[in-house]
Design a protein around this motif. Sequence first.
Motif, PDB file in Angstrom:
ATOM      1  N   LEU A 117       5.994  22.052  -1.650  1.00  0.00           N
ATOM      2  CA  LEU A 117       6.218  20.854  -0.547  1.00  0.00           C
ATOM      3  C   LEU A 117       6.244  19.158  -0.999  1.00  0.00           C
ATOM      4  N   PHE A 118       7.891  18.762  -1.484  1.00  0.00           N
ATOM      5  CA  PHE A 118       8.019  18.264  -2.157  1.00  0.00           C
ATOM      6  C   PHE A 118       8.184  16.594  -1.419  1.00  0.00           C
ATOM      7  N   PHE A 119       7.881  15.808  -2.987  1.00  0.00           N
ATOM      8  CA  PHE A 119       6.926  14.502  -2.046  1.00  0.00           C
ATOM      9  C   PHE A 119       9.535  13.909  -3.296  1.00  0.00           C
ATOM     10  N   MET A 120       9.466  12.733  -2.920  1.00  0.00           N
ATOM     11  CA  MET A 120      10.655  12.124  -3.453  1.00  0.00           C
ATOM     12  C   MET A 120      11.169  10.531  -3.383  1.00  0.00           C
ATOM     13  N   LEU A 121      10.469   9.717  -5.024  1.00  0.00           N
ATOM     14  CA  LEU A 121      10.300   8.529  -5.675  1.00  0.00           C
ATOM     15  C   LEU A 121      11.539   8.032  -6.243  1.00  0.00           C
ATOM     16  N   ASP A 122      12.306   6.949  -5.205  1.00  0.00           N
ATOM     17  CA  ASP A 122      13.679   6.355  -5.776  1.00  0.00           C
ATOM     18  C   ASP A 122      14.272   7.492  -5.708  1.00  0.00           C
ATOM     19  N   GLN A 123      14.973   8.615  -4.820  1.00  0.00           N
ATOM     20  CA  GLN A 123      16.071   8.988  -4.708  1.00  0.00           C
ATOM     21  C   GLN A 123      15.347  10.523  -5.435  1.00  0.00           C
ATOM     22  N   ARG A 124      14.828  10.206  -6.166  1.00  0.00           N
ATOM     23  CA  ARG A 124      14.418  11.458  -7.152  1.00  0.00           C
ATOM     24  C   ARG A 124      13.338  12.816  -6.878  1.00  0.00           C
ATOM     25  N   THR A 125      13.551  13.808  -7.004  1.00  0.00           N
ATOM     26  CA  THR A 125      12.831  14.936  -6.284  1.00  0.00           C
ATOM     27  C   THR A 125      11.483  15.227  -7.405  1.00  0.00           C
ATOM     28  N   LEU A 141       0.923  -1.307  -0.287  1.00  0.00           N
ATOM     29  CA  LEU A 141      -0.418   0.078   0.163  1.00  0.00           C
ATOM     30  C   LEU A 141       0.707   1.632   0.079  1.00  0.00           C
ATOM     31  N   PRO A 142       0.253   2.527  -0.533  1.00  0.00           N
ATOM     32  CA  PRO A 142       0.865   3.688  -0.845  1.00  0.00           C
ATOM     33  C   PRO A 142       0.985   4.138   0.443  1.00  0.00           C
ATOM     34  N   SER A 143       1.853   4.729   1.402  1.00  0.00           N
ATOM     35  CA  SER A 143       1.840   5.228   2.593  1.00  0.00           C
ATOM     36  C   SER A 143       0.451   5.763   3.514  1.00  0.00           C
ATOM     37  N   ASP A 144       0.181   7.325   2.528  1.00  0.00           N
ATOM     38  CA  ASP A 144      -0.328   8.537   2.518  1.00  0.00           C
ATOM     39  C   ASP A 144      -2.269   7.272   3.164  1.00  0.00           C
ATOM     40  N   ALA A 145      -2.426   7.041   1.795  1.00  0.00           N
ATOM     41  CA  ALA A 145      -3.923   6.241   1.266  1.00  0.00           C
ATOM     42  C   ALA A 145      -3.523   4.494   2.630  1.00  0.00           C
ATOM     43  N   GLY A 146      -2.679   4.204   2.467  1.00  0.00           N
ATOM     44  CA  GLY A 146      -2.682   3.583   3.286  1.00  0.00           C
ATOM     45  C   GLY A 146      -3.093   3.580   4.679  1.00  0.00           C
ATOM     46  N   ARG A 147      -2.535   3.945   5.388  1.00  0.00           N
ATOM     47  CA  ARG A 147      -2.161   4.402   7.213  1.00  0.00           C
ATOM     48  C   ARG A 147      -3.921   4.737   6.772  1.00  0.00           C
ATOM     49  N   ASN A 148      -3.966   6.345   6.677  1.00  0.00           N
ATOM     50  CA  ASN A 148      -5.481   7.103   6.862  1.00  0.00           C
ATOM     51  C   ASN A 148      -6.516   6.608   6.151  1.00  0.00           C
ATOM     52  N   PHE A 149      -6.465   5.531   5.011  1.00  0.00           N
ATOM     53  CA  PHE A 149      -8.520   5.114   4.875  1.00  0.00           C
ATOM     54  C   PHE A 149      -8.404   3.186   4.310  1.00  0.00           C
ATOM     55  N   ILE A 150      -7.310   3.293   3.753  1.00  0.00           N
ATOM     56  CA  ILE A 150      -7.168   1.902   3.424  1.00  0.00           C
ATOM     57  C   ILE A 150      -7.054   1.072   4.223  1.00  0.00           C
ATOM     58  N   LEU A 171       8.067   1.833  -5.804  1.00  0.00           N
ATOM     59  CA  LEU A 171       7.603   1.198  -6.568  1.00  0.00           C
ATOM     60  C   LEU A 171       7.460  -0.062  -5.573  1.00  0.00           C
ATOM     61  N   THR A 172       6.655  -1.382  -6.048  1.00  0.00           N
ATOM     62  CA  THR A 172       6.775  -2.986  -5.208  1.00  0.00           C
ATOM     63  C   THR A 172       7.405  -3.386  -6.118  1.00  0.00           C
ATOM     64  N   ASP A 173       8.381  -4.382  -5.409  1.00  0.00           N
ATOM     65  CA  ASP A 173       9.240  -5.480  -5.592  1.00  0.00           C
ATOM     66  C   ASP A 173       8.877  -6.450  -5.367  1.00  0.00           C
ATOM     67  N   PHE A 174       7.325  -7.364  -7.059  1.00  0.00           N
ATOM     68  CA  PHE A 174       6.283  -7.784  -6.511  1.00  0.00           C
ATOM     69  C   PHE A 174       7.378  -9.568  -5.562  1.00  0.00           C
ATOM     70  N   TYR A 175       8.788 -10.046  -6.783  1.00  0.00           N
ATOM     71  CA  TYR A 175       9.201 -10.982  -6.724  1.00  0.00           C
ATOM     72  C   TYR A 175      10.688 -10.935  -5.025  1.00  0.00           C
ATOM     73  N   HIS A 176      10.657 -10.245  -4.754  1.00  0.00           N
ATOM     74  CA  HIS A 176      11.650  -9.792  -4.076  1.00  0.00           C
ATOM     75  C   HIS A 176      11.405  -9.345  -3.092  1.00  0.00           C
ATOM     76  N   ASP A 177       9.595  -8.675  -2.916  1.00  0.00           N
ATOM     77  CA  ASP A 177       9.348  -8.486  -1.425  1.00  0.00           C
ATOM     78  C   ASP A 177       8.629  -9.845  -1.325  1.00  0.00           C
ATOM     79  N   LYS A 178       8.365 -10.747  -2.354  1.00  0.00           N
ATOM     80  CA  LYS A 178       6.801 -11.494  -2.130  1.00  0.00           C
ATOM     81  C   LYS A 178       5.449 -10.918  -1.675  1.00  0.00           C
TER      82      LYS A 178
END
Length: 304
Positions: free
Chosen positions: A189-197, A97-106, A130-137
């Motif tokens: 206010l910035f969001f950083m994903l995979d080290q990219r702002t 789950l994404p952090s914000d949506a996951g914690r607050n309503f999902i 981004l999820t690594d389906f196989y590594h993270d099972k």
Amino acid sequence: MQLADLILFVRVADCGSLTGAAVELDISTAVASAGLKRLEKELDTVLFIRSTRSLRLTAAGERYLSYCRRALEDLRLGEQALACAKSQIGGLLSIALPSDAGRNFILPWLDMLMDEHPNLQLRLHLSDSLTDFYHDKIDVALRSGTPKDSNLVAFKICSAKRVLCASPDYLKIHGQPESLTDLEQHNCLFFMLDQRTHDQWCFYKDDQAQKVRVSGNRTCNDAEVARKWAIAGKGVVYKSSLDLADDLKSGALVPLLTQYTGESADLYLVCPGRQHVTQLVIMLREHLRALCQQRIIGVDNIQT
């Protein structure tokens, strides 16, 4: 056309041998040969080039094979779905789950699902990366935006747009931007994903994309933190209307530059392959669709 002949065709293509396919299917070579000829006659097409030692798919056979595999897989999944429907929903589901949506309503929505199905077990993975389906099972993931990997199976859960907004306290001090270029004078206010702002924001007007590079003094790799900063009056945020629905309805955040349309932030339920589309995943999909639709009602009116 007989289902057994389609299964035979796929096995012969995989084995490259009529005899090998016959052994795997526990039938005689004569029965296999008759089945293959029957299929070719039904299709009025030669599927294999035959030699004394092997079989090789024709161009038509290659084309038909992909459709045949898909049809057999759909039938298998259909049988699996019926079998699951007959049994009680349960077992372990690993979901990202994404952090914000996951914690607050999902998260409370998943609690509702578990209350209805006490044999269900959940393993949650909360991250904006981004999820690594196989590594993270991971069995299934919720993602904002259309998945770029065409090998994944994606179900659209909800349509949403990004919304530019800030708190009333911030706007009292700094004023509202009147144009996209005005954003250059605001603390974004910035969001950083995979080290990219993500410091270049895109908006649409009359179906034309307009981009603006913004700046600010706060960056985080957790989208929930960016939302909390905005509510606390620390700057301007650009996030999914699905994430901000409660804040927009309560007035904690005020939409800005509503003459523009934000980028798409549609929510998708994603599986690594068709074999992961179980009855449980289908039930989860319908559960999330219904609740997301309720959550987003009225948000568009606030933005205009």
